[in-house]
Design a protein around this motif. Structure first.
Motif, PDB file in Angstrom:
ATOM      1  N   SER A 243      42.549  42.359  34.997  1.00  0.00           N
ATOM      2  CA  SER A 243      41.905  42.216  36.470  1.00  0.00           C
ATOM      3  C   SER A 243      41.794  40.505  36.181  1.00  0.00           C
ATOM      4  O   SER A 243      40.909  40.589  35.281  1.00  0.00           O
ATOM      5  N   ILE A 244      42.578  39.970  37.497  1.00  0.00           N
ATOM      6  CA  ILE A 244      42.532  38.954  37.905  1.00  0.00           C
ATOM      7  C   ILE A 244      42.414  37.979  39.510  1.00  0.00           C
ATOM      8  O   ILE A 244      42.347  39.042  40.101  1.00  0.00           O
ATOM      9  N   VAL A 245      41.296  37.504  39.296  1.00  0.00           N
ATOM     10  CA  VAL A 245      40.787  36.879  40.431  1.00  0.00           C
ATOM     11  C   VAL A 245      41.613  35.689  40.836  1.00  0.00           C
ATOM     12  O   VAL A 245      41.436  34.431  40.485  1.00  0.00           O
ATOM     13  N   LEU A 246      40.939  36.487  42.461  1.00  0.00           N
ATOM     14  CA  LEU A 246      42.864  35.392  44.124  1.00  0.00           C
ATOM     15  C   LEU A 246      41.829  34.981  44.283  1.00  0.00           C
ATOM     16  O   LEU A 246      41.355  35.067  45.515  1.00  0.00           O
ATOM     17  N   ARG A 247      42.640  33.494  45.215  1.00  0.00           N
ATOM     18  CA  ARG A 247      41.754  33.386  45.786  1.00  0.00           C
ATOM     19  C   ARG A 247      43.151  32.666  47.035  1.00  0.00           C
ATOM     20  O   ARG A 247      42.760  31.450  47.187  1.00  0.00           O
ATOM     21  N   PRO A 248      43.840  33.444  47.334  1.00  0.00           N
ATOM     22  CA  PRO A 248      45.547  32.904  47.943  1.00  0.00           C
ATOM     23  C   PRO A 248      44.619  32.000  49.601  1.00  0.00           C
ATOM     24  O   PRO A 248      44.163  32.303  50.401  1.00  0.00           O
ATOM     25  N   ARG A 249      45.783  31.234  49.335  1.00  0.00           N
ATOM     26  CA  ARG A 249      45.988  30.669  50.105  1.00  0.00           C
ATOM     27  C   ARG A 249      46.743  30.439  50.811  1.00  0.00           C
ATOM     28  O   ARG A 249      48.614  29.798  51.492  1.00  0.00           O
ATOM     29  N   ILE A 250      47.371  31.577  51.119  1.00  0.00           N
ATOM     30  CA  ILE A 250      49.061  31.938  52.174  1.00  0.00           C
ATOM     31  C   ILE A 250      48.477  32.763  53.325  1.00  0.00           C
ATOM     32  O   ILE A 250      47.239  33.341  53.444  1.00  0.00           O
ATOM     33  N   GLU A 251      49.672  33.333  53.823  1.00  0.00           N
ATOM     34  CA  GLU A 251      49.427  33.506  55.408  1.00  0.00           C
ATOM     35  C   GLU A 251      49.113  34.932  54.831  1.00  0.00           C
ATOM     36  O   GLU A 251      49.503  35.641  53.834  1.00  0.00           O
ATOM     37  N   ASN A 252      48.274  35.497  55.918  1.00  0.00           N
ATOM     38  CA  ASN A 252      47.790  37.251  55.668  1.00  0.00           C
ATOM     39  C   ASN A 252      49.007  37.683  55.321  1.00  0.00           C
ATOM     40  O   ASN A 252      49.367  38.940  54.519  1.00  0.00           O
ATOM     41  N   LYS A 253      50.138  38.200  56.229  1.00  0.00           N
ATOM     42  CA  LYS A 253      51.470  38.879  56.543  1.00  0.00           C
ATOM     43  C   LYS A 253      51.965  38.405  55.009  1.00  0.00           C
ATOM     44  O   LYS A 253      52.594  40.000  54.821  1.00  0.00           O
ATOM     45  N   PHE A 254      51.336  37.987  54.508  1.00  0.00           N
ATOM     46  CA  PHE A 254      52.418  37.568  52.807  1.00  0.00           C
ATOM     47  C   PHE A 254      51.779  38.244  51.621  1.00  0.00           C
ATOM     48  O   PHE A 254      52.059  38.627  50.676  1.00  0.00           O
ATOM     49  N   LEU A 255      50.468  38.537  51.872  1.00  0.00           N
ATOM     50  CA  LEU A 255      49.222  39.408  51.071  1.00  0.00           C
ATOM     51  C   LEU A 255      50.014  40.228  50.476  1.00  0.00           C
ATOM     52  O   LEU A 255      49.787  40.228  49.188  1.00  0.00           O
TER      53      LEU A 255
END
Ligand code: BTN
Length: 250
Positions: A59-71
């Motif tokens: 498992s990998i931890v991500l803190r994505p800075r992308i628009e929610n719709k692209f999650l």
């Protein structure tokens, strides 16, 4: 992304441990690997059987800075990474919408992404399970699943070990995630996914949606990764979640 790997002999679930670490402030790129999981989680509340050293539990931890719709496209990036990792060991796979990876129609890998609020903002945990050995699959799983060991034995006979797979997987995931989070990244990841999936277009499928089940033919993916299916009565259905089953042509 800076990759840091934490290794455990046994955990309930690497996703749970990764989420706990994220809640304690872990940075993006922290990876949790276990040799065995006592409560491995699959999608839709299913169990992911996780015997010692029979699979890669990652498992990998991500803190994505992308628009929610692209999650949802994060799981596409993970499936691309698994596909490329298998290719590096001479195994040709196919991504089954949304995020299973198959070899000759048998599942070799599953992906479970989970989100959670943490003091540093939204964290996404991407859990990846890859079957390493099939020798101790229960009979009902042996019929529908395969493993790296089984596929390598059937093909190149190349040697592999879990560490070499982790190294490729983290490198491939970092590369795909970097593309996703760059300019026009969503479009690029959708294209990369489409090139690696026979499910993207023209596949006869049955889709179980809660109590409903529809048959149709796939017709590409939406901006957010949802699957378009043209139903038997020519209606376009957008499938966001739910199980997609391949239909054999008779
Ligand atoms: C599925 O196909 O149902 C998804 C399976 C995901 C399994 C992996 S193994 C590592 C990580 N930890 C878990 O508890 N689940 C995921």
């Amino acid at each position: 992304m800076k990759i840091t790997i934490l290794r455990y002999d046994e955990l309930e679930s690497t996703n749970v441990e990764a989420m706990n670490q994220a809640k304690r402030g872990a940075d993006e790129g922290l990876c949790v690997v276990a040799r065995r999981q006592t409560k491995g989680r699959g999608r839709h509340g299913r169990v992911w059987i996780s015997e010692k050293d029979a699979g890669l539990y990652f498992s990998i931890v991500l803190r994505p800075r992308i628009e929610n719709k692209f999650l949802p496209l994060i799981t596409f990036a993970a499936a691309i990474a698994v596909y490329e990792t298998l290719a590096a060991f001479g195994i040709k796979s196919d991504i089954k919408w949304a995020n299973d990876v198959h070899v000759n129609n048998k599942k070799i890998s599953g992906i479970l992404a989970e989100t959670g609020d943490t003091p540093k903002g939204l964290a996404v945990i991407v859990g990846i399970g890859i079957n390493l050995k099939s020798s101790n699959f229960p009979a009902e799983i042996g019929a529908i699943a395969t493993s790296i060991e089984q596929e390598i034995a059937a093909n190149s006979g190349a040697s592999f070990n879990a560490d070499a797979i982790i190294e490729k997987l983290t490198a491939n995931f970092s590369a795909a995630y970097e593309i996703l989070t760059s300019e026009d990244g969503a479009e690029k990841i959708r294209r990369m996914w489409t090139e690696r999936s026979s499910y993207a277009k023209g596949k006869s499928v049955r889709v179980a949606l809660g109590t409903e089940s529809i048959c149709g033919v796939t017709d590409g993916i939406e901006e957010n990764g949802a699957l378009r299916v043209i139903s038997e009565n020519s209606e376009t259905k957008i499938v966001h979640a739910g199980d997609v089953e391949r239909l054999r042509r008779i």
